[in-house]
Write a protein that holds these residues in place. Structure first.
Motif, PDB file in Angstrom:
ATOM      1  N   GLY A 105      58.895 -38.930 139.119  1.00 53.73           N
ATOM      2  CA  GLY A 105      57.969 -39.316 138.061  1.00 53.73           C
ATOM      3  C   GLY A 105      58.468 -40.506 137.267  1.00 53.73           C
ATOM      4  N   THR A 110      54.518 -48.200 137.534  1.00 51.23           N
ATOM      5  CA  THR A 110      53.197 -47.778 137.053  1.00 51.23           C
ATOM      6  C   THR A 110      52.134 -47.764 138.140  1.00 51.23           C
ATOM      7  N   ALA A 115      53.067 -42.967 141.943  1.00 49.37           N
ATOM      8  CA  ALA A 115      52.740 -42.816 140.529  1.00 49.37           C
ATOM      9  C   ALA A 115      51.315 -42.315 140.367  1.00 49.37           C
ATOM     10  N   TYR A 118      51.163 -38.675 141.291  1.00 54.56           N
ATOM     11  CA  TYR A 118      51.850 -37.942 140.234  1.00 54.56           C
ATOM     12  C   TYR A 118      50.934 -37.775 139.025  1.00 54.56           C
ATOM     13  N   LEU A 119      50.326 -38.871 138.635  1.00 55.58           N
ATOM     14  CA  LEU A 119      49.456 -38.859 137.456  1.00 55.58           C
ATOM     15  C   LEU A 119      48.243 -37.962 137.678  1.00 55.58           C
ATOM     16  N   HIS A 122      49.302 -34.522 137.301  1.00 56.13           N
ATOM     17  CA  HIS A 122      49.569 -34.220 135.893  1.00 56.13           C
ATOM     18  C   HIS A 122      48.271 -33.942 135.139  1.00 56.13           C
ATOM     19  N   VAL A 123      47.262 -34.748 135.405  1.00 61.83           N
ATOM     20  CA  VAL A 123      45.980 -34.575 134.712  1.00 61.83           C
ATOM     21  C   VAL A 123      45.375 -33.207 135.041  1.00 61.83           C
ATOM     22  N   VAL A 147      44.091 -32.761 123.952  1.00 58.34           N
ATOM     23  CA  VAL A 147      45.202 -33.385 123.239  1.00 58.34           C
ATOM     24  C   VAL A 147      46.369 -32.412 123.086  1.00 58.34           C
ATOM     25  N   GLU A 148      46.044 -31.180 122.689  1.00 54.86           N
ATOM     26  CA  GLU A 148      47.107 -30.179 122.524  1.00 54.86           C
ATOM     27  C   GLU A 148      47.835 -29.934 123.839  1.00 54.86           C
ATOM     28  N   GLU A 150      48.242 -32.030 126.297  1.00 52.64           N
ATOM     29  CA  GLU A 150      49.120 -33.170 126.585  1.00 52.64           C
ATOM     30  C   GLU A 150      50.410 -33.080 125.766  1.00 52.64           C
ATOM     31  N   VAL A 151      50.277 -32.665 124.515  1.00 56.54           N
ATOM     32  CA  VAL A 151      51.460 -32.576 123.667  1.00 56.54           C
ATOM     33  C   VAL A 151      52.401 -31.490 124.182  1.00 56.54           C
ATOM     34  N   GLY A 154      53.886 -32.592 127.443  1.00 61.31           N
ATOM     35  CA  GLY A 154      54.857 -33.640 127.135  1.00 61.31           C
ATOM     36  C   GLY A 154      56.165 -33.030 126.684  1.00 61.31           C
ATOM     37  N   ALA A 155      56.075 -32.051 125.797  1.00 55.27           N
ATOM     38  CA  ALA A 155      57.290 -31.400 125.307  1.00 55.27           C
ATOM     39  C   ALA A 155      58.048 -30.728 126.446  1.00 55.27           C
ATOM     40  N   ASP A 157      57.946 -31.440 129.687  1.00 52.48           N
ATOM     41  CA  ASP A 157      58.517 -32.475 130.542  1.00 52.48           C
ATOM     42  C   ASP A 157      59.734 -33.115 129.875  1.00 52.48           C
TER      43      ASP A 157
END
Lengths: 183, 183
Positions: A105, A110, A115, A118-119, A122-123, A147-148, A150-151, A154-155, A157
């Motif tokens: 990742g 980009t 990539a 991977y993206l 992820h989505v 949004v939540e 993703e946050v 993100g944490a 990851d």
DNA sequence: TCCAAAATGGAGTGTATGCTCAAAATATCG
DNA sequence: CGATATTTTGAGCATACACTCCATTTTGGA
């Protein structure tokens, strides 16, 4: 085109060696020679099975990306806890694959095909997190849940990357706290 | 040993070219030839200034790691908001350096010297986050603050990695939401 | 047992990479 | 300007890399 058993075993040995090397020494040190040495196979055999080095790399990367998510058939009813638990056990129980997942990742530029794959994955995963969040709290709007999710992802990851730098980091403990804060 | 101006300019051109290449094409594509082409310099000049390719890489990585944190002299009084704001502006305003920072962190094998430097810096940074958290909430124990700081920093790093994969990802927005939980 | 297909060993190829070197060019300063 | 230190050039070197070739060996069905 019927393959012999020996060829199938050789292919498995090459894939195993590649996965282990990626986890141990990263993309940089994963040369065809290193793979062949570790798999106890000669270059000729390697190219009898794979048409290029890139093919093995892609196969292992794909395997890692697939393995990060829990069984897709559960997607309609799984809870956030289960999703977080699946990530934790991915990191803890399949650490070589997890290392590959994270390195791939980060090292992908980009716009490479890796990539994009991977993206895309992820989505999808973020979507499953968002769905689980809305099941737990039906008042949550679709946008807010996205949004939540993703946050939180993100944490998770980010904490996994932290663990990548330092084996001693207690990933599971921190991941559960992240899930509490961002759940 | 007194250096000439031309030599100093050449060194700067090489460092600039290396940083840009790392951001654009990653470690893989950053060859000595590519650096020299971009800096409009011959290989001989490169090795007149740097003793090896690794030295430039280390210099740029160090520069990136330094740049991620705000001015250390403020450490005693800074707020969590300021720390988060500094990370956001690092990613938004210095994206090439941010790309280098993230790629270096992920591509470093667990036991390389770069990984150790990276980790050491991360621990310091987590300490500053933890201190700011305890100033905001004096009831927080040292241990709890350390864990909370790791989780928040993990979230910020993870969201930055997300942005690395996809320019369009709204890093600043998500980062602020991640930080809100600790306001 | 025989045989065609499949797999293997391993020397060999072309190329890109990191790096060197000595001569030539240029900068600095008295 | 002259003397010396620094920088630049660019061909060239050694090596490591991904990959090829093909004679030989192994496989597994008939």
């Amino acid at each position: 085109m019927a393959r012999y058993q020996t060829g199938i075993r050789t292919e498995a040995a090459i894939v195993d060696a590649t996965r282990a090397l990626l986890a141990d020494v990263g993309v940089e040190g994963t040369t065809v020679k290193a793979i062949c040495d570790r798999a106890e196979v000669q270059a000729g055999s390697f190219y009898n099975v794979f048409s290029s080095k890139e093919q093995v790399l892609i196969q292992v990367a794909r395997e890692a990306i697939q393995a990060v998510g829990p069984d897709p058939s559960l997607a309609a009813t799984e809870t956030l806890d289960e999703l977080v638990g699946a990530y934790i056990s991915f990191v803890v129980d399949k650490s070589p694959l997890a290392r590959v997942y994270l390195q791939v990742g980060a090292s992908s530029t980009t716009d490479s095909s890796v990539a994009r794959r991977y993206l895309r994955h992820h989505v999808q995963r973020a979507g499953r997190f968002a769905d689980a969040m809305r099941r737990a709290d039906p008042h949550l709007t679709v946008e807010d849940a996205a949004v939540e999710a993703e946050v939180l992802l993100g944490a998770l990851d980010g904490l996994a990357f932290r663990w990548l730098l330092d084996d001693m980091f207690e990933f599971a403990k921190h991941a559960r706290i992240a899930a509490e804060r961002y759940g």
